[in-house]
Design a protein around this motif. Structure first.
Motif, short mmCIF file in Angstrom:
data_model
loop_
_atom_site.label_atom_id
_atom_site.label_comp_id
_atom_site.label_asym_id
_atom_site.label_seq_id
_atom_site.Cartn_x
_atom_site.Cartn_y
_atom_site.Cartn_z
N HIS A 136 -14.33 24.86 -31.84
CA HIS A 136 -13.90 26.21 -32.24
C HIS A 136 -12.42 26.25 -32.59
O HIS A 136 -11.86 27.33 -32.73
N ASP A 137 -11.79 25.08 -32.69
CA ASP A 137 -10.35 25.03 -32.93
C ASP A 137 -10.09 24.92 -34.44
O ASP A 137 -10.33 23.88 -35.05
N ASP A 138 -9.57 26.03 -35.01
CA ASP A 138 -9.35 26.04 -36.48
C ASP A 138 -8.37 24.96 -36.91
O ASP A 138 -8.51 24.37 -37.97
N VAL A 139 -7.34 24.74 -36.08
CA VAL A 139 -6.32 23.75 -36.46
C VAL A 139 -6.96 22.35 -36.48
O VAL A 139 -6.70 21.56 -37.39
N PHE A 140 -7.80 22.09 -35.50
CA PHE A 140 -8.48 20.78 -35.46
C PHE A 140 -9.36 20.61 -36.71
O PHE A 140 -9.35 19.55 -37.35
N LEU A 141 -10.10 21.68 -37.04
CA LEU A 141 -11.00 21.58 -38.18
C LEU A 141 -10.22 21.37 -39.48
O LEU A 141 -10.59 20.54 -40.31
N SER A 142 -9.09 22.11 -39.63
CA SER A 142 -8.32 21.93 -40.86
C SER A 142 -7.63 20.56 -40.86
O SER A 142 -7.53 19.91 -41.91
N THR B 175 -2.99 37.46 -33.73
CA THR B 175 -4.20 37.11 -32.97
C THR B 175 -4.19 35.60 -32.68
O THR B 175 -4.44 35.17 -31.54
N ASP B 176 -3.88 34.80 -33.71
CA ASP B 176 -3.84 33.35 -33.52
C ASP B 176 -2.76 32.96 -32.51
O ASP B 176 -2.95 32.08 -31.68
N TRP B 177 -1.59 33.64 -32.63
CA TRP B 177 -0.48 33.31 -31.74
C TRP B 177 -0.88 33.56 -30.28
O TRP B 177 -0.64 32.73 -29.40
N GLN B 178 -1.52 34.71 -30.05
CA GLN B 178 -1.96 35.04 -28.69
C GLN B 178 -2.93 33.97 -28.17
O GLN B 178 -2.84 33.52 -27.03
N ARG B 179 -3.87 33.55 -29.04
CA ARG B 179 -4.87 32.56 -28.62
C ARG B 179 -4.19 31.23 -28.26
O ARG B 179 -4.49 30.61 -27.25
N GLU B 180 -3.22 30.81 -29.10
CA GLU B 180 -2.51 29.54 -28.83
C GLU B 180 -1.68 29.64 -27.55
O GLU B 180 -1.63 28.72 -26.75
N ALA B 181 -1.01 30.81 -27.40
CA ALA B 181 -0.16 30.99 -26.21
C ALA B 181 -1.01 30.99 -24.94
O ALA B 181 -0.62 30.42 -23.92
N GLN B 182 -2.19 31.60 -25.05
CA GLN B 182 -3.11 31.64 -23.91
C GLN B 182 -3.43 30.23 -23.40
O GLN B 182 -3.47 29.98 -22.20
N LYS B 183 -3.64 29.32 -24.35
CA LYS B 183 -3.96 27.94 -23.98
C LYS B 183 -2.81 27.32 -23.19
O LYS B 183 -3.02 26.56 -22.26
N ILE B 184 -1.58 27.63 -23.61
CA ILE B 184 -0.40 27.07 -22.92
C ILE B 184 -0.29 27.66 -21.53
O ILE B 184 -0.06 26.94 -20.55
N TRP B 185 -0.47 28.98 -21.43
CA TRP B 185 -0.34 29.61 -20.11
C TRP B 185 -1.42 29.13 -19.14
O TRP B 185 -1.20 29.07 -17.94
#
Lengths: 311, 429
Positions: free
Chosen positions: A81-87, B417-427
């Motif tokens: 589900h990781d868009d960055v991985f897919l791209s 939305t993407d930024w929040q999702r990425e930040a969530q992974k770090i936290w």
């Protein structure tokens, strides 16, 4: 070593008193064993064990500091589900096709042009091979200067009346990946050329003579003699290209760091930034496993096919 | 053959000897390493790689050696490499002893993992550190209550410009947001890119300053720190307001802003290709000394007067590895670095645009520095910088989101939305 041991094998005076049966299996000399086992041990400690640990880390969540926690296949599920991985996967495939395909074609072309011994051909061969000598990071720095907004490329475009094409080549998501492929290609062509030159040297000139006698034109000689004769070199070139494509990192990292906003991200740069910048070493290891599987899969499937054809 | 056998034996004997020597030398090396890790020079890992800053660090190491109580071996590493490698340094078995880095949440994150040396003793025994302000005391104290950091200098962020260029263009410092927009319009009409950036190359993080300042001017310092600590979401309406305001300014940014690093953006500013730049005083370390007298700055304009005035004024200094084998020597070096003498040496050797943490240490005394000191003193709140108030791991998420926003401002919703999702992974990591 073969020179040293061969006479000993023939000498009954040396082997019989030690009670060996004539014609029986001979004990491997300790020196030979040492030459095999010592590097194997070093390889096991410095290569195999870390690689195995990498496989284990791919199953964990780890920030590089606290102890890793086991998450099973969680990292791989996240990847789906990781868009960055897919791209990044898409970019890696594009890289493989463009960088790999063009370096093979242009390398073969250069080798065909420069295979015959003519005056000055050595200079051209050396000139084409020269970029291989430079480190990719140094190459990237030179190309960074070329691609700068006020750099050589834009000034050149301006001076020939193509000022409208001036561009921030590395900062635009539409051009960044292609701009990065060029220096990588520039370097790889010389390397592939040398491999093909070696292959071409191995082709028996009598085959061409015979073909000429039979009235074959240049294209027919290339199609029916050169191409089949280069089959074994092709396997080497393909392996080198696939491995180099999947581990292409330094030139991309030096020029764009996978950006702007992941538009030139390859699996290798994504693995590095995830592991060492975002400190998600478990996920980074999982990406490394994917890269390994891809490289191994592509090369193994090609080799299996090549061997089948050879049989 | 008969000759070969003895040769082979000789070869084997030689190999054995070489191997034994290597092993023995390995033992010797490891023994000497372990002794040197409890005696010998303290390794000082520095990220201050700009020529002037590096030279100033060398001056400090030389002055410390001259003092006679110990020695420090300076090892300068490029800032970005240093940042990436820091966790590796700190977790290695034989780490460098002392590091240039930041206090606050960045140091606390390492302290929580028991990677930083407890500096309570240094703070208690140093007559200099006893006189440091309360604010610096709390900034250098980890959540555990232990001191983990020795602060030495601080600097400020502001809108820097070249006085002679402003005079040439007939413009002056703006006071309000509207004045600022007018200034941008005037500069643009003169064919100058009003706002330089420098978020290309390896310095994409410079764009975070715009996010930080717009957020502390619109939502306040308190909200900003909470956001960076993960207590609010990047896709909240408050954050969206920041980007709405930023959108107003985008036409005034240098189109090359995301293509060149801040060092090149500094050159563009000094050469008058751009009008002004939101940057920290460290940029002066990459500027020619002759240009320094011509540099001035103004406060990032106030957007909402009801929001308490906050400024970015990051503090720099040193922490030490918990795994150091030279605790006493480390304490001695850190006590020296906390003195007015050491801080003055640094200010004298570098571009002189930083301010000392020691209450008695003299700054460079220039008009710019005096203005900078007043600028920080007038602030109701101090913030550090995006990565210092959040974490080094969160910085790449901001770099991606902000550079994407600058290229595609209309996609701001998806970007947040993407930024929040990425930040969530770090936290959650």
């Amino acid at each position: 070593m073969a020179v040293l041991t061969a006479p000993a094998r023939k000498s009954p005076a040396r082997s019989l008193p030690r009670g060996r049966r004539a014609g029986g299996p001979r004990r491997t000399p300790p020196l030979v064993l040492a030459f095999v086992l010592v590097p194997l041990l070093a390889e096991a400690v410095w290569v195999f064990w870390p690689a195995l640990q990498g496989f284990y880390l791919a199953l964990t969540s780890w920030d590089g500091v606290s102890p890793p926690s086991f998450v099973g296949l969680g990292n791989f599920r996240e990847m789906a589900h990781d868009d960055v991985f897919l791209s990044a996967t898409g970019h890696t495939v594009l890289w493989l096709v463009l960088f790999g395909g063009l370096s093979a074609l242009l390398g073969l072309g250069a080798a065909l042009l420069l295979q015959q011994e003519r005056r000055g051909v050595g200079f051209y061969r050396a000139a084409l091979f020269l970029p291989v000598v430079f480190s990719l990071v140094a190459t990237a720095l030179v190309w960074q200067a070329i691609y700068q907004p006020e750099g050589v490329l834009n000034q050149l475009l301006q001076s020939v009346g193509l000022g409208s094409l001036r561009h921030a080549w590395l900062a635009d998501q539409d051009t960044a990946l292609y701009a990065v492929i060029v220096p990588a290609l520039w370097r790889q062509i010389g390397y592939v050329m040398v491999l093909y030159l070696a292959g071409l040297k191995g082709v028996d000139p009598a085959l061409y003579e015979a073909a000429k006698m039979d009235g074959a034109n240049i294209w027919q000689r290339f199609r029916h003699i050169t191409v089949p004769q280069l089959r074994s070199v092709n396997a080497v070139v393909l392996s080198v290209i696939v491995i180099d494509s999947l581990r292409s990192f330094d030139v991309v990292w030096s020029l764009t760091r996978g950006g702007p906003y992941h538009s030139s991200e390859l699996l290798s740069t994504y693995m590095y930034s995830t592991a060492f910048q975002s400190l998600r070493l478990g996920y980074g290891s999982a990406l490394a496993v994917v890269i390994f599987v891809l490289a191994f899969g592509v090369i193994a499937s090609y080799l299996v096919r090549a061997f089948r054809e050879a049989d | 053959m008969t000759n070969l056998q003895p040769n082979r034996r000789r070869f084997l004997a030689g190999l054995g000897a070489v191997g034994t020597t290597a092993l023995l030398s390995g033992c010797v090396t490891s023994t000497s390493t372990s002794t040197s890790s409890s005696k010998g020079a303290v390794t000082l890992q520095s990220n201050l790689s700009a020529p002037q800053a590096k030279a100033a660090m060398e001056d400090i190491a030389a002055a410390y050696a001259k003092k006679g109580s110990g020695k420090a071996t300076l090892n300068t590493v490029a800032a970005e490499t240093f940042r990436t490698q820091l966790p590796t340094y700190l977790t290695s078995a034989n780490p460098p002893d002392v590091y240039t880095w930041y206090p606050g949440s960045v140091a606390d994150a390492y302290a929580k993992k028991n990677l930083l040396l407890d500096l309570d003793g240094v703070w208690a025994s140093s007559p200099d550190l006893k006189r440091y302000s309360k604010a610096l005391n709390s900034l250098c104290t980890a959540t555990s209550g232990k001191k983990v950091f020795v602060p030495t200098t601080y600097y400020w962020w502001g809108m820097f410009y070249r006085k002679s260029n402003f005079a040439k263009w007939g413009v002056s410092e703006p006071k309000t947001w509207d004045d600022f927009l007018d200034l941008c319009d005037k500069l643009k009409s003169k064919g100058v890119a009003p706002i330089g950036l420098g978020a290309g190359g390896n310095t994409a993080w410079v764009a975070s300053a715009w996010f930080d300042y717009l957020d502390i001017r619109i939502n306040g310092g308190q909200y900003h720190r909470e956001l960076l600590a993960g207590r609010h979401r990047f896709d909240d309406p408050e954050v969206r307001k920041v980007f709405d305001r930023w959108q107003e300014l985008l036409p005034y940014f240098d189109p090359n802003g995301t293509a060149i690093p801040f060092q090149d953006a500094t050159t563009a500013l000094l050469n008058g290709r751009t009008g002004m730049m939101l940057i920290g005083t460290f940029f002066a370390d990459a500027a020619p000394k002759g240009a320094l007298d011509d540099i001035d700055f103004f406060r990032f304009p106030v957007i909402d007067p009801k929001v308490p005035l906050a400024e970015e004024a990051p503090t720099d200094g040193y922490f030490a590895s918990a795994r150091t084998g030279r605790r006493e020597q480390v304490a001695d070096l850190l006590s020296y670095l906390a003195t007015a003498e050491a801080q003055e040496i640094y200010i004298k050797g570098s571009s002189g645009t930083t301010l000392p943490c020691h209450p008695d240490a003299k700054d460079a005394g220039t008009a710019l520095v005096k203005k900078g000191r007043k600028h920080v003193a007038e602030a109701a709140e101090i913030t550090q910088f995006f990565n210092r108030d959040s974490s080094d791991a969160l910085q790449p998420t901001a770099d991606t989101a902000l550079t994407k926003f600058m290229a595609k401002p209309k996609s701001v919703g998806g970007i947040l939305t993407d930024w929040q999702r990425e930040a969530q992974k770090i936290w959650q990591a």
